[in-house]
Design a protein around this motif. Structure first.
Motif, PDB file in Angstrom:
ATOM      1  N   CYS A  30      11.277  12.402 -26.040  1.00  0.00           N
ATOM      2  CA  CYS A  30      10.652  12.098 -24.759  1.00  0.00           C
ATOM      3  C   CYS A  30       9.340  11.369 -25.038  1.00  0.00           C
ATOM      4  O   CYS A  30       8.484  11.870 -25.777  1.00  0.00           O
ATOM      5  CB  CYS A  30      10.395  13.390 -23.984  1.00  0.00           C
ATOM      6  N   GLU A  31       9.178  10.192 -24.486  1.00  0.00           N
ATOM      7  CA  GLU A  31       7.972   9.389 -24.731  1.00  0.00           C
ATOM      8  C   GLU A  31       6.710  10.044 -24.152  1.00  0.00           C
ATOM      9  O   GLU A  31       5.621   9.815 -24.643  1.00  0.00           O
ATOM     10  CB  GLU A  31       8.140   7.988 -24.135  1.00  0.00           C
ATOM     11  N   ARG A  32       6.883  10.858 -23.147  1.00  0.00           N
ATOM     12  CA  ARG A  32       5.723  11.458 -22.497  1.00  0.00           C
ATOM     13  C   ARG A  32       5.125  12.612 -23.297  1.00  0.00           C
ATOM     14  O   ARG A  32       3.907  12.792 -23.318  1.00  0.00           O
ATOM     15  CB  ARG A  32       6.102  11.951 -21.101  1.00  0.00           C
ATOM     16  N   CYS A  33       5.953  13.398 -23.984  1.00  0.00           N
ATOM     17  CA  CYS A  33       5.422  14.615 -24.600  1.00  0.00           C
ATOM     18  C   CYS A  33       5.594  14.720 -26.113  1.00  0.00           C
ATOM     19  O   CYS A  33       5.202  15.726 -26.697  1.00  0.00           O
ATOM     20  CB  CYS A  33       6.024  15.854 -23.936  1.00  0.00           C
ATOM     21  N   LYS A  34       6.145  13.701 -26.773  1.00  0.00           N
ATOM     22  CA  LYS A  34       6.340  13.826 -28.220  1.00  0.00           C
ATOM     23  C   LYS A  34       4.997  13.988 -28.925  1.00  0.00           C
ATOM     24  O   LYS A  34       3.976  13.467 -28.487  1.00  0.00           O
ATOM     25  CB  LYS A  34       7.122  12.651 -28.786  1.00  0.00           C
ATOM     26  N   SER A  35       5.032  14.745 -30.014  1.00  0.00           N
ATOM     27  CA  SER A  35       3.808  15.081 -30.731  1.00  0.00           C
ATOM     28  C   SER A  35       3.845  14.460 -32.125  1.00  0.00           C
ATOM     29  O   SER A  35       4.806  14.632 -32.869  1.00  0.00           O
ATOM     30  CB  SER A  35       3.692  16.603 -30.847  1.00  0.00           C
ATOM     31  N   ARG A  36       2.783  13.760 -32.474  1.00  0.00           N
ATOM     32  CA  ARG A  36       2.664  13.124 -33.789  1.00  0.00           C
ATOM     33  C   ARG A  36       2.215  14.162 -34.799  1.00  0.00           C
ATOM     34  O   ARG A  36       1.331  14.972 -34.533  1.00  0.00           O
ATOM     35  CB  ARG A  36       1.641  11.994 -33.693  1.00  0.00           C
ATOM     36  N   GLN A  37       2.831  14.132 -35.984  1.00  0.00           N
ATOM     37  CA  GLN A  37       2.505  15.114 -37.013  1.00  0.00           C
ATOM     38  C   GLN A  37       2.427  14.392 -38.360  1.00  0.00           C
ATOM     39  O   GLN A  37       3.322  13.640 -38.726  1.00  0.00           O
ATOM     40  CB  GLN A  37       3.605  16.182 -37.057  1.00  0.00           C
ATOM     41  N   VAL A  38       1.346  14.633 -39.096  1.00  0.00           N
ATOM     42  CA  VAL A  38       1.202  14.090 -40.441  1.00  0.00           C
ATOM     43  C   VAL A  38       1.657  15.168 -41.418  1.00  0.00           C
ATOM     44  O   VAL A  38       1.179  16.302 -41.374  1.00  0.00           O
ATOM     45  CB  VAL A  38      -0.265  13.669 -40.719  1.00  0.00           C
ATOM     46  N   LEU A  39       2.587  14.803 -42.285  1.00  0.00           N
ATOM     47  CA  LEU A  39       3.154  15.774 -43.223  1.00  0.00           C
ATOM     48  C   LEU A  39       2.156  16.124 -44.330  1.00  0.00           C
ATOM     49  O   LEU A  39       1.453  15.258 -44.845  1.00  0.00           O
ATOM     50  CB  LEU A  39       4.426  15.209 -43.863  1.00  0.00           C
ATOM     51  N   CYS A  40       2.116  17.411 -44.665  1.00  0.00           N
ATOM     52  CA  CYS A  40       1.277  17.886 -45.764  1.00  0.00           C
ATOM     53  C   CYS A  40       2.144  18.702 -46.720  1.00  0.00           C
ATOM     54  O   CYS A  40       3.331  18.900 -46.480  1.00  0.00           O
ATOM     55  CB  CYS A  40       0.102  18.711 -45.228  1.00  0.00           C
TER      56      CYS A  40
END
Length: 141
Positions: A30-40
């Motif tokens: 969903c373009e409205r609620c997707k969450s960006r996450q940087v992998l660690c």
């Protein structure tokens, strides 16, 4: 191999087949609620399969969150991931009852075929789908 198993003659398959296309559908974020996450490193400890997809610490992926627009699922719609095997001369020569699908697969990849897994990972990197969706619809070769 599947066409030969269905009774098609190898010489006819060799002379008429131009390409083979495979597809699977992945759920689109969903373009409205997707969450960006940087992998660690912790992400790789929790799920070592991330490395098999070619992700490294610092890479960016997106996760499904959920909102009223997507009904709380985090996904809205579907997108195709594809694999197209173009019939090169090398692949064409392999068609016959003596050759298994893995040999044909290897020849096609040497010839530049983009696998379904590679297409799915590219769409994951672009923020169109998630890592769990990639694992749901593809297999690592």
């Amino acid at each position: 191999p599947r066409l030969l198993g269905l009774g098609a003659w190898a010489y006819r398959v060799r002379s008429t087949l131009r390409a083979v296309i495979a597809q699977r559908l992945v759920r689109q974020l969903c373009e409205r609620c997707k969450s960006r996450q940087v992998l660690c490193e912790a992400n790789f400890s929790a799920d070592p399969r991330l490395a098999t997809l070619g992700f490294t610490p610092g890479a960016t992926i997106h996760a499904a969150v959920g909102c009223e627009r997507c009904g709380g699922t985090g996904y809205r719609g579907r997108n195709g991931v594809f694999e197209i095997l173009d019939m090169s001369d090398e692949v064409r020569k392999l068609i016959g009852p003596q050759t298994d699908s893995h040999t044909i697969d290897a020849a096609a990849m040497r010839g530049g075929m983009t696998t379904m897994l590679a297409d799915a990972v590219a769409k994951c990197r672009a923020g169109m789908t998630t890592v769990p969706e990639v694992f749901r619809v593809t297999t690592v070769r």
